[in-house]
Design a protein around this motif. Structure first.
Motif, PDB file in Angstrom:
ATOM      1  N   VAL A 102       0.039 -15.936 -11.417  1.00 33.22           N
ATOM      2  CA  VAL A 102       1.619 -15.833 -10.947  1.00 33.22           C
ATOM      3  C   VAL A 102       1.541 -14.396 -10.396  1.00 33.22           C
ATOM      4  CG1 VAL A 102       3.926 -15.557 -11.511  1.00 33.22           C
ATOM      5  CG2 VAL A 102       2.710 -17.290 -12.759  1.00 33.22           C
ATOM      6  N   THR A 103       2.142 -14.263  -9.145  1.00 34.33           N
ATOM      7  CA  THR A 103       2.072 -12.860  -8.463  1.00 34.33           C
ATOM      8  C   THR A 103       3.465 -12.228  -8.567  1.00 34.33           C
ATOM      9  OG1 THR A 103       0.670 -13.516  -6.663  1.00 34.33           O
ATOM     10  CG2 THR A 103       2.114 -11.626  -6.351  1.00 34.33           C
ATOM     11  N   VAL A 104       3.496 -10.825  -9.161  1.00 29.98           N
ATOM     12  CA  VAL A 104       4.610 -10.320  -9.414  1.00 29.98           C
ATOM     13  C   VAL A 104       4.495  -9.242  -8.262  1.00 29.98           C
ATOM     14  CG1 VAL A 104       6.213  -8.618 -10.885  1.00 29.98           C
ATOM     15  CG2 VAL A 104       4.992 -10.850 -11.688  1.00 29.98           C
ATOM     16  N   ASP A 105       5.369  -9.046  -7.385  1.00 29.06           N
ATOM     17  CA  ASP A 105       5.312  -7.812  -6.379  1.00 29.06           C
ATOM     18  C   ASP A 105       6.092  -6.848  -6.892  1.00 29.06           C
ATOM     19  OD1 ASP A 105       5.572  -6.283  -4.221  1.00 29.06           O
ATOM     20  OD2 ASP A 105       4.921  -7.835  -2.892  1.00 29.06           O
ATOM     21  N   SER A 106       5.774  -5.599  -6.965  1.00 27.32           N
ATOM     22  CA  SER A 106       6.737  -4.489  -7.567  1.00 27.32           C
ATOM     23  C   SER A 106       6.977  -3.498  -6.490  1.00 27.32           C
ATOM     24  CB  SER A 106       6.047  -3.918  -8.887  1.00 27.32           C
ATOM     25  OG  SER A 106       4.921  -3.121  -8.262  1.00 27.32           O
ATOM     26  N   SER A 107       6.720  -3.880  -5.345  1.00 30.94           N
ATOM     27  CA  SER A 107       7.097  -2.919  -4.303  1.00 30.94           C
ATOM     28  C   SER A 107       8.526  -2.214  -4.375  1.00 30.94           C
ATOM     29  CB  SER A 107       6.990  -3.573  -2.952  1.00 30.94           C
ATOM     30  OG  SER A 107       5.463  -3.867  -2.778  1.00 30.94           O
ATOM     31  N   GLU A 108       9.284  -3.210  -4.262  1.00 34.37           N
ATOM     32  CA  GLU A 108      10.734  -2.539  -4.454  1.00 34.37           C
ATOM     33  C   GLU A 108      11.466  -2.521  -6.070  1.00 34.37           C
ATOM     34  OE1 GLU A 108      12.094  -1.793  -1.634  1.00 34.37           O
ATOM     35  OE2 GLU A 108      10.337  -2.517  -0.642  1.00 34.37           O
ATOM     36  N   LEU A 109      10.539  -2.502  -6.953  1.00 32.61           N
ATOM     37  CA  LEU A 109      11.029  -2.522  -8.257  1.00 32.61           C
ATOM     38  C   LEU A 109      10.750  -1.103  -9.000  1.00 32.61           C
ATOM     39  CD1 LEU A 109       9.954  -6.090  -9.526  1.00 32.61           C
ATOM     40  CD2 LEU A 109      11.981  -5.351  -8.249  1.00 32.61           C
ATOM     41  N   ASP A 110      11.414  -0.593  -9.818  1.00 36.35           N
ATOM     42  CA  ASP A 110      10.970   0.402 -10.626  1.00 36.35           C
ATOM     43  C   ASP A 110      10.296   0.070 -11.925  1.00 36.35           C
ATOM     44  OD1 ASP A 110      13.182  -0.358 -12.648  1.00 36.35           O
ATOM     45  OD2 ASP A 110      14.586   0.986 -11.781  1.00 36.35           O
ATOM     46  N   LEU A 111       9.788   0.851 -12.922  1.00 36.94           N
ATOM     47  CA  LEU A 111       9.081   0.432 -13.977  1.00 36.94           C
ATOM     48  C   LEU A 111       9.948  -0.363 -14.746  1.00 36.94           C
ATOM     49  CD1 LEU A 111       6.817   0.880 -15.845  1.00 36.94           C
ATOM     50  CD2 LEU A 111       7.990   2.902 -16.834  1.00 36.94           C
ATOM     51  N   GLU A 142       0.729  -1.358   0.133  1.00 34.73           N
ATOM     52  CA  GLU A 142       0.046  -0.045   0.025  1.00 34.73           C
ATOM     53  C   GLU A 142       1.060   1.126  -0.232  1.00 34.73           C
ATOM     54  OE1 GLU A 142      -2.727   2.040   3.254  1.00 34.73           O
ATOM     55  OE2 GLU A 142      -3.641   0.103   2.441  1.00 34.73           O
ATOM     56  N   GLU A 143       1.821   1.155   0.938  1.00 34.66           N
ATOM     57  CA  GLU A 143       2.921   2.357   0.961  1.00 34.66           C
ATOM     58  C   GLU A 143       3.501   2.684  -0.412  1.00 34.66           C
ATOM     59  OE1 GLU A 143       6.919   3.658   3.182  1.00 34.66           O
ATOM     60  OE2 GLU A 143       6.371   1.574   3.160  1.00 34.66           O
ATOM     61  N   ALA A 144       4.140   1.637  -1.322  1.00 36.01           N
ATOM     62  CA  ALA A 144       4.488   1.840  -2.513  1.00 36.01           C
ATOM     63  C   ALA A 144       3.272   2.339  -3.551  1.00 36.01           C
ATOM     64  CB  ALA A 144       5.098   0.786  -3.035  1.00 36.01           C
ATOM     65  N   ARG A 145       2.273   1.928  -3.532  1.00 36.14           N
ATOM     66  CA  ARG A 145       1.065   2.175  -4.417  1.00 36.14           C
ATOM     67  C   ARG A 145       0.882   3.649  -4.204  1.00 36.14           C
ATOM     68  NH1 ARG A 145      -3.310  -0.196  -3.698  1.00 36.14           N
ATOM     69  NH2 ARG A 145      -2.820  -1.400  -1.845  1.00 36.14           N
ATOM     70  N   LEU A 146       0.561   4.140  -2.868  1.00 37.35           N
ATOM     71  CA  LEU A 146       0.236   5.239  -2.715  1.00 37.35           C
ATOM     72  C   LEU A 146       1.125   6.452  -3.241  1.00 37.35           C
ATOM     73  CD1 LEU A 146      -1.461   4.923   0.998  1.00 37.35           C
ATOM     74  CD2 LEU A 146      -2.646   5.750  -1.099  1.00 37.35           C
ATOM     75  N   ALA A 147       2.648   5.993  -2.881  1.00 39.75           N
ATOM     76  CA  ALA A 147       3.460   6.868  -3.378  1.00 39.75           C
ATOM     77  C   ALA A 147       3.373   7.297  -4.858  1.00 39.75           C
ATOM     78  CB  ALA A 147       4.795   6.395  -2.856  1.00 39.75           C
ATOM     79  N   ARG A 148       3.523   5.943  -5.536  1.00 44.25           N
ATOM     80  CA  ARG A 148       3.287   6.104  -6.979  1.00 44.25           C
ATOM     81  C   ARG A 148       2.197   7.140  -7.478  1.00 44.25           C
ATOM     82  NH1 ARG A 148       4.035  -0.371  -7.943  1.00 44.25           N
ATOM     83  NH2 ARG A 148       6.451  -0.487  -7.280  1.00 44.25           N
ATOM     84  N   ARG A 149       1.247   6.692  -6.824  1.00 48.35           N
ATOM     85  CA  ARG A 149      -0.083   7.529  -7.505  1.00 48.35           C
ATOM     86  C   ARG A 149       0.200   9.087  -7.075  1.00 48.35           C
ATOM     87  NH1 ARG A 149      -4.852   5.523  -9.274  1.00 48.35           N
ATOM     88  NH2 ARG A 149      -3.109   4.277 -10.269  1.00 48.35           N
ATOM     89  N   ALA A 150       0.434   9.311  -5.918  1.00 47.34           N
ATOM     90  CA  ALA A 150       0.707  10.459  -5.395  1.00 47.34           C
ATOM     91  C   ALA A 150       1.650  11.514  -6.291  1.00 47.34           C
ATOM     92  CB  ALA A 150       1.353  10.788  -3.952  1.00 47.34           C
ATOM     93  N   ARG A 151       2.904  10.595  -6.906  1.00 40.78           N
ATOM     94  CA  ARG A 151       3.895  11.231  -7.793  1.00 40.78           C
ATOM     95  C   ARG A 151       2.935  11.590  -8.892  1.00 40.78           C
ATOM     96  NH1 ARG A 151       7.896   8.239  -5.102  1.00 40.78           N
ATOM     97  NH2 ARG A 151       7.203   6.197  -6.319  1.00 40.78           N
ATOM     98  N   GLU A 152       2.342  10.654  -9.531  1.00 42.41           N
ATOM     99  CA  GLU A 152       1.543  10.887 -10.572  1.00 42.41           C
ATOM    100  C   GLU A 152       0.699  11.923 -10.706  1.00 42.41           C
ATOM    101  OE1 GLU A 152      -2.179   8.270 -12.927  1.00 42.41           O
ATOM    102  OE2 GLU A 152      -0.483   6.966 -11.869  1.00 42.41           O
ATOM    103  N   LEU A 153      -0.255  12.043  -9.582  1.00 38.43           N
ATOM    104  CA  LEU A 153      -1.369  12.951  -9.681  1.00 38.43           C
ATOM    105  C   LEU A 153      -0.937  14.316  -9.090  1.00 38.43           C
ATOM    106  CD1 LEU A 153      -3.998  10.959  -8.124  1.00 38.43           C
ATOM    107  CD2 LEU A 153      -3.870  11.645 -10.568  1.00 38.43           C
TER     108      LEU A 153
END
Length: 249
Positions: free
Chosen positions: A221-230, A173-184
């Motif tokens: 298959v689960t891919v967790d992108s929390s610690e990954l860049d694009l 959730e922390e990573a997702r919120l940060a990404r969306r905040a940067r986007e918006l």
């Protein structure tokens, strides 16, 4: 050399159509990753979330009360939605009006769950999504039979449960919120994250009342992108595709 890809009936096919289904919560990177993956593999790209946004935009344009489920269903059923499936330049038009920018407005983000949780609307748009998959499989669409990457909330379980590759793309959730905040908002500072929290967390909670997209179903298959860049996330998804099908970019 590209390894043969198992066909839909078990027959080896080195160049058969490839259907990739990707689900995940808000801010997991689905759209950016799936567009890049589709482009690298020469596939069509379908953003099903944008279809629900377009339906929401159309209902609001028509003055429909989104709490009136029957009126929303009738309005969406009559909606003429045109999709451009080129992953480099995806397009969305409703009755000839380009809505690609309009459907990303905050007003739409705040309202889309009311439409996306309407089960009759899901049935309507789900039927349209399945037709896109069929067209791309059979060589009549953008990809000329190479296939399609489809992303959303219920693709791996409802729309394309027989996809060649099924992936749940997730992140903390922390990573997702940060990404969306940067986007918006252009920043992931505390104020920007707080301003974004309702959109991300509330939408996921509302949408999860009609479809499960936060836990991988059997065979997904689960891919967790929390610690990954694009780029790292794109490579992780391509690695899953290569492992499952033998197809490489």
């Amino acid at each position: 050399m590209t390894a043969p890809v198992a066909g839909r009936h078990g027959e080896p096919s080195a160049h058969g159509p490839l259907v990739i289904a990707v689900d995940g919560p808000s801010g997991s990177g689905k759209s950016s990753v799936c567009r890049k993956v589709a482009a690298r593999l020469g596939l069509a790209y379908l953003d099903t979330g944008a279809m629900y946004r377009a339906a929401t935009w159309w209902c609001l344009q028509q003055g429909v009360d989104l709490a009136d489920t029957d009126a929303v269903t009738a309005t969406v059923h009559a909606m003429v939605l045109e999709l451009g499936l080129d992953p480099r330049f995806p397009t969305f038009a409703v009755s000839g009006t380009d809505v690609a920018t309009a459907i990303r407005a905050g007003e739409i983000s705040a309202a889309v769950s009311a439409v996306a949780t309407n089960l009759d609307v899901r049935a309507d748009l789900g039927g349209r999504q399945r037709r896109v998959v069929d067209v791309e499989r059979h060589g009549e669409g953008f990809s000329r039979g190479r296939g399609v990457v489809v992303e959303g909330r219920d693709i791996t379980t409802v729309i394309a449960p027989d996809a060649d590759v099924r992936i749940l793309l997730t992140a903390s959730e922390e990573a997702r919120l940060a990404r969306r905040a940067r986007e918006l908002h252009g920043s992931a500072d505390a104020a920007s994250v707080d301003a974004t929290r309702d959109q991300v967390v509330r939408r996921d909670a509302q949408d999860s009342t009609v479809v499960e997209f936060r836990t991988a179903a059997d065979g997904v298959v689960t891919v967790d992108s929390s610690e990954l860049d694009l780029e790292q996330t794109i490579e992780a998804v391509l690695a899953v595709i290569a492992r499952v099908t033998g197809r490489t970019a």
